[in-house]
Motif scaffolding. Structure first.
Motif, PDB file in Angstrom:
ATOM      1  N   ASN A  45      29.193 -11.363 -11.197  1.00 55.80           N
ATOM      2  CA  ASN A  45      28.217 -12.504 -11.640  1.00 55.80           C
ATOM      3  C   ASN A  45      28.963 -13.729 -12.164  1.00 55.80           C
ATOM      4  OD1 ASN A  45      25.866 -10.988 -10.573  1.00 55.80           O
ATOM      5  ND2 ASN A  45      25.895  -9.790 -12.382  1.00 55.80           N
ATOM      6  N   TRP A  46      30.374 -13.774 -12.230  1.00 56.84           N
ATOM      7  CA  TRP A  46      30.852 -15.061 -12.703  1.00 56.84           C
ATOM      8  C   TRP A  46      30.140 -16.240 -12.224  1.00 56.84           C
ATOM      9  CZ3 TRP A  46      36.166 -12.433 -12.234  1.00 56.84           C
ATOM     10  CH2 TRP A  46      36.653 -11.939 -13.375  1.00 56.84           C
ATOM     11  N   ASN A  47      29.991 -17.440 -12.931  1.00 58.95           N
ATOM     12  CA  ASN A  47      29.393 -18.480 -12.287  1.00 58.95           C
ATOM     13  C   ASN A  47      30.440 -19.130 -11.290  1.00 58.95           C
ATOM     14  OD1 ASN A  47      27.465 -18.472 -14.239  1.00 58.95           O
ATOM     15  ND2 ASN A  47      28.730 -19.422 -15.879  1.00 58.95           N
ATOM     16  N   GLU A  48      31.788 -19.071 -11.433  1.00 61.37           N
ATOM     17  CA  GLU A  48      32.420 -19.505 -10.322  1.00 61.37           C
ATOM     18  C   GLU A  48      32.065 -19.030  -8.983  1.00 61.37           C
ATOM     19  OE1 GLU A  48      34.864 -19.809 -14.112  1.00 61.37           O
ATOM     20  OE2 GLU A  48      33.437 -18.169 -13.249  1.00 61.37           O
ATOM     21  N   ILE A  49      31.816 -17.669  -8.993  1.00 66.74           N
ATOM     22  CA  ILE A  49      31.340 -17.303  -7.601  1.00 66.74           C
ATOM     23  C   ILE A  49      29.881 -17.400  -7.306  1.00 66.74           C
ATOM     24  CG2 ILE A  49      30.798 -14.715  -6.551  1.00 66.74           C
ATOM     25  CD1 ILE A  49      33.146 -13.770  -8.363  1.00 66.74           C
ATOM     26  N   LYS A  50      29.015 -17.504  -8.137  1.00 71.11           N
ATOM     27  CA  LYS A  50      27.598 -17.701  -7.907  1.00 71.11           C
ATOM     28  C   LYS A  50      27.385 -19.201  -7.386  1.00 71.11           C
ATOM     29  CE  LYS A  50      25.671 -16.574 -11.682  1.00 71.11           C
ATOM     30  NZ  LYS A  50      24.543 -16.251 -12.789  1.00 71.11           N
ATOM     31  N   TYR A  51      28.025 -20.084  -7.748  1.00 67.84           N
ATOM     32  CA  TYR A  51      28.015 -21.497  -7.525  1.00 67.84           C
ATOM     33  C   TYR A  51      28.465 -21.665  -5.947  1.00 67.84           C
ATOM     34  CZ  TYR A  51      27.158 -22.658 -12.382  1.00 67.84           C
ATOM     35  OH  TYR A  51      26.592 -22.545 -13.813  1.00 67.84           O
ATOM     36  N   GLN A  52      29.381 -20.783  -5.446  1.00 70.27           N
ATOM     37  CA  GLN A  52      29.927 -20.991  -3.991  1.00 70.27           C
ATOM     38  C   GLN A  52      29.211 -20.168  -3.222  1.00 70.27           C
ATOM     39  OE1 GLN A  52      34.097 -21.789  -3.858  1.00 70.27           O
ATOM     40  NE2 GLN A  52      34.279 -21.353  -5.844  1.00 70.27           N
ATOM     41  N   LEU A  53      28.137 -19.421  -3.366  1.00 74.20           N
ATOM     42  CA  LEU A  53      27.400 -18.743  -2.561  1.00 74.20           C
ATOM     43  C   LEU A  53      26.223 -19.480  -1.666  1.00 74.20           C
ATOM     44  CD1 LEU A  53      26.497 -15.426  -4.808  1.00 74.20           C
ATOM     45  CD2 LEU A  53      28.397 -15.679  -2.808  1.00 74.20           C
ATOM     46  N   LEU A  86      34.726 -12.814 -24.935  1.00 70.68           N
ATOM     47  CA  LEU A  86      33.778 -14.019 -24.963  1.00 70.68           C
ATOM     48  C   LEU A  86      34.459 -15.077 -23.901  1.00 70.68           C
ATOM     49  CD1 LEU A  86      33.209 -14.828 -28.510  1.00 70.68           C
ATOM     50  CD2 LEU A  86      31.465 -14.330 -26.873  1.00 70.68           C
ATOM     51  N   LYS A  87      35.700 -15.143 -23.703  1.00 76.11           N
ATOM     52  CA  LYS A  87      36.322 -16.144 -22.867  1.00 76.11           C
ATOM     53  C   LYS A  87      36.127 -15.690 -21.379  1.00 76.11           C
ATOM     54  CE  LYS A  87      40.526 -18.319 -21.530  1.00 76.11           C
ATOM     55  NZ  LYS A  87      42.077 -19.072 -21.899  1.00 76.11           N
ATOM     56  N   TYR A  88      36.446 -14.412 -21.239  1.00 76.01           N
ATOM     57  CA  TYR A  88      36.513 -14.065 -19.757  1.00 76.01           C
ATOM     58  C   TYR A  88      35.068 -13.456 -19.141  1.00 76.01           C
ATOM     59  CZ  TYR A  88      41.440 -15.133 -19.838  1.00 76.01           C
ATOM     60  OH  TYR A  88      42.569 -15.687 -20.157  1.00 76.01           O
ATOM     61  N   GLY A 143      40.169 -14.512  -4.716  1.00 71.80           N
ATOM     62  CA  GLY A 143      40.390 -15.656  -5.090  1.00 71.80           C
ATOM     63  C   GLY A 143      40.168 -15.831  -6.657  1.00 71.80           C
ATOM     64  N   ILE A 144      38.912 -15.729  -7.097  1.00 71.44           N
ATOM     65  CA  ILE A 144      38.663 -16.092  -8.324  1.00 71.44           C
ATOM     66  C   ILE A 144      39.053 -15.028  -9.389  1.00 71.44           C
ATOM     67  CG2 ILE A 144      36.407 -16.171  -9.956  1.00 71.44           C
ATOM     68  CD1 ILE A 144      35.271 -17.628  -7.849  1.00 71.44           C
ATOM     69  N   PHE A 145      38.917 -13.894  -8.849  1.00 68.98           N
ATOM     70  CA  PHE A 145      39.645 -12.536  -9.857  1.00 68.98           C
ATOM     71  C   PHE A 145      41.213 -12.786  -9.859  1.00 68.98           C
ATOM     72  CE2 PHE A 145      41.726  -8.679 -10.550  1.00 68.98           C
ATOM     73  CZ  PHE A 145      41.273  -8.045 -12.011  1.00 68.98           C
TER      74      PHE A 145
END
Length: 485
Positions: A29-37, A208-210, A52-54
C-alpha cells in the motif's frame, strides 16, 4: 550455501558477533505503488511496481543504515532477499557496528529498539504506523487459526511477558521493555484489545520513514548469531515431487526438484538485482599440496595437450608463491592477508595489485586434521610470511624436510597443542555442536594431543550447546556428551 555460511562466520571471527538484525518487508500500500495503478487494479496486479519500488526503497534503506549510520557506524554487513508465499519481497540484514558504537548495555538496546505501543496523543503518527505494521497476529485464543499457531501455541511465543526494564536474554535475544498498559482495540466494536505483549520490536525512526514492517532485533549470544547466519543463508525452499505415468514408471524420473517462483521474484531475476551481499567480501583461497590441485578440462581434449598447457598448472596458491619471489615482498604477507592488497584475475589466473579501497577478507579453506599433510600445509601458510614455493615452506634453517608436518614441528608451530586449540577455536565460530563433537573426536584419534583434559575443560561447553535445550541438569548433559564421544 554452507560456504556462504562459513564466509559469514569468518566475519564474526574478525569483527565479533553482529549487533542487530533488520527485517524489512514490502508494503503493497505504499503511495508510490497506489499512484501508478490503473483503475480497477490492485498492487498484486503489478509485480513490476512491487519489485522496482521495493528495490529503490531498500537502496535508500541501505544508505541510511550503512552510509549515514542512523543506528551507528557500520563496520560490516550481510543481507539476503527472500519472498513470501504471497509474493511480497522482504530482506534480512545483519549489521556489525564499529567498536565505539557496539550495543553493550540494556540502555544501548533501548536507544535503538522499542517494543511498546506509542502514545496516541504524544506520537500519533508513530502510533498509527506501529498499529498497522508492527503488531503480531494476534493469535492464540483471539485467533486460533493464525498461521503461526502450532499445537495450540504461537511458534513466535507471542504474547511476550511484561517487563519493566530491558535485560539480556539467556544467550539469545534480549528481553525488551514491555510495560503493562497501552491497550488498543483491533475491532470496531471494541471487544478485542491488544497490548505491549503483541508488539514486534522496531526502531521508531525507520518505521516512520519507510511506512512498512521493519523488525529490529539486537543479537544476543553466539547461539543466536549462528541461528541467524544459517537462517539468512539457507537458500530457497524446495520440495520433492513424485511423478508417475501409468504402471511402468521410471524411478529415476520420479523425483525432481520443484520450486515456485512468484512474479515479483521472477522480475527481480530478470532485472538482475542482487539477492545477497556481504561486506567486506570474502575471498576463498585454494589450498592443495604439490600437483594435487583441480584441473577443469574438456573431455574431448588429449591428455598430452592438457599437460602442455601452462595455465593448468596455475592456481591461487602457486601464483601467490610467484608474486612473493619479488625481493620487495619477501616475508611481507601471509596467504590469508594477500587478498587485501592483490586481486585475482580469473581469465589470466594471476594476481594483480589492488587499486580500489574496498575491504576484502581472505579465508583459507577449512581442513580437517584427518587430511594429514594438507592440514599441516594450512598451519604453515597461516604462520609463514612470503613463502616462494612448497619447498620454501618445507625448509627450516637451510634444511629441507620431506613433509609439511616435519617442517611445522621444526618451526615449533604444533608445540603444546597450540595448533589444536586454534583449530577448535576457529571451528567453534563456524560449526554447530554435532559437527564440533565429530571434529573433537577426529583430533583425539589422529592428532594425539598431549593435553586432552585441558582441551576438554576448555571446549566441552561448545560441544553440548544443543543438549542444553533438552536437559536441565549440567551433570546429565556432560554424561550424555561423554557417552556420545
Amino acid at each position: 550455501m554452507y560456504q556462504r555460511y562459513q564466509d559469514a562466520m569468518t566475519l564474526v571471527q574478525i569483527y565479533e558477533k553482529p549487533d542487530i538484525m533488520l527485517t524489512m518487508t514490502c508494503n503493497p500500500n505504499w503511495n508510490e505503488i497506489k499512484y501508478q495503478l490503473l483503475p480497477g487494479q490492485s498492487s498484486q496486479d503489478r509485480p513490476d511496481l512491487i519489485t522496482g519500488i521495493f528495490k529503490s526503497k531498500f537502496e535508500e534503506f541501505k544508505k541510511d543504515i550503512v552510509d549515514r549510520g542512523v543506528l551507528g557506524k557500520v563496520r560490516s554487513y550481510s543481507y539476503v532477499i527472500e519472498y513470501q508465499k504471497r509474493g511480497l519481497p522482504h530482506v534480512h540484514m545483519l549489521v556489525i557496528f564499529e567498536n565505539n558504537d557496539k550495543l553493550c548495555t540494556p540502555d544501548h538496546f533501548d536507544s535503538i529498539v522499542r517494543a511498546e505501543i506509542p502514545s496516541q496523543t504524544e506520537e500519533p503518527n508513530l502510533h498509527k504506523a506501529v498499529f498497522h505494521h508492527m503488531i503480531h497476529g494476534p493469535c492464540g485464543s483471539i485467533n486460533p487459526n493464525c498461521p503461526c499457531m502450532i499445537n495450540g501455541k504461537c511458534k513466535k511465543n507471542f504474547p511476550k511477558p511484561f517487563v519493566e526494564y530491558t535485560s539480556r536474554g539467556n544467550d539469545s535475544y534480549p528481553l525488551y521493555r514491555r510495560r503493562e498498559g497501552g491497550q488498543v482495540s483491533i475491532t470496531n466494536n471494541d471487544n478485542v484489545f491488544i497490548d505491549n505483549g503483541w508488539v514486534v520490536p522496531y526502531n521508531p525512526w525507520l518505521v516512520l520513514k519507510y511506512d512498512c514492517h521493519i523488525n529490529v532485533e539486537v543479537c544476543g549470544g553466539i547461539k543466536c548469531v549462528k541461528y541467524i547466519y544459517k537462517y539468512i543463508h539457507k537458500g530457497p525452499d524446495r520440495v520433492a515431487l513424485e511423478l508417475q505415468n501409468g504402471q511402468n514408471s521410471d524411478e529415476i524420473q520420479q523425483y525432481v526438484d520443484g520450486r515456485c517462483i512468484c512474479a515479483p521474484e521472477a522480475l527481480w531475476r530478470i532485472f538482475s538485482f542482487e539477492f545477497s551481499r556481504m561486506y567486506p567480501s570474502i575471498i576463498r583461497l585454494q589450498l592443495h599440496t604439490p600437483n594435487q590441485h583441480f584441473v577443469y578440462f574438456n573431455p574431448q581434449q588429449h591428455v598430452s595437450d592438457l599437460l602442455a598447457d601452462d595455465d593448468n598448472s596455475k592456481t591461487m596458491l602457486t601464483e601467490f608463491f610467484k608474486i612473493n619471489c619479488d625481493p620487495d615482498l619477501t616475508g611481507k604477507y601471509l596467504y590469508r592477508e594477500f587478498p587485501q592488497y592483490y586481486t585475482r584475475i580469473k581469465s589470466g589466473k594471476k594476481w594483480i595489485r589492488r587499486r580500489s579501497n574496498n575491504k576484502v577478507v581472505g579465508r583459507v579453506y577449512v581442513v580437517s586434521p584427518t587430511e594429514g599433510e594438507r592440514f599441516y600445509l594450512r598451519i604453515l601458510l597461516n604462520h609463514v610470511r612470503g613463502p616462494t614455493s612448497f619447498e620454501d615452506l618445507m625448509t627450516v634453517n637451510g634444511v629441507t624436510y620431506s613433509t609439511f608436518k616435519e617442517s611445522a614441528q621444526m618451526r615449533g608451530l604444533p608445540q603444546q597443542d597450540d595448533y589444536v586449540k586454534q583449530c577448535l577455536e576457529e571451528a567453534h565460530s563456524v560449526k554447530m555442536s554435532y559437527s564440533f563433537r565429530r571434529l573433537f573426536v577426529s583430533i583425539l584419534v589422529f592428532c594425539q594431543p598431549t593435553t586432552v583434559r585441558e582441551l576438554w575443560d576448555e571446549f566441552h561447553h561448545c560441544m553440548c550447546e544443543d543438549y542444553g535445550r533438552e536437559i536441565s541438569s549440567n551433570n546429565l548433559i556432560i554424561n550424555k556428551l561423554l557417552l556420545e564421544i
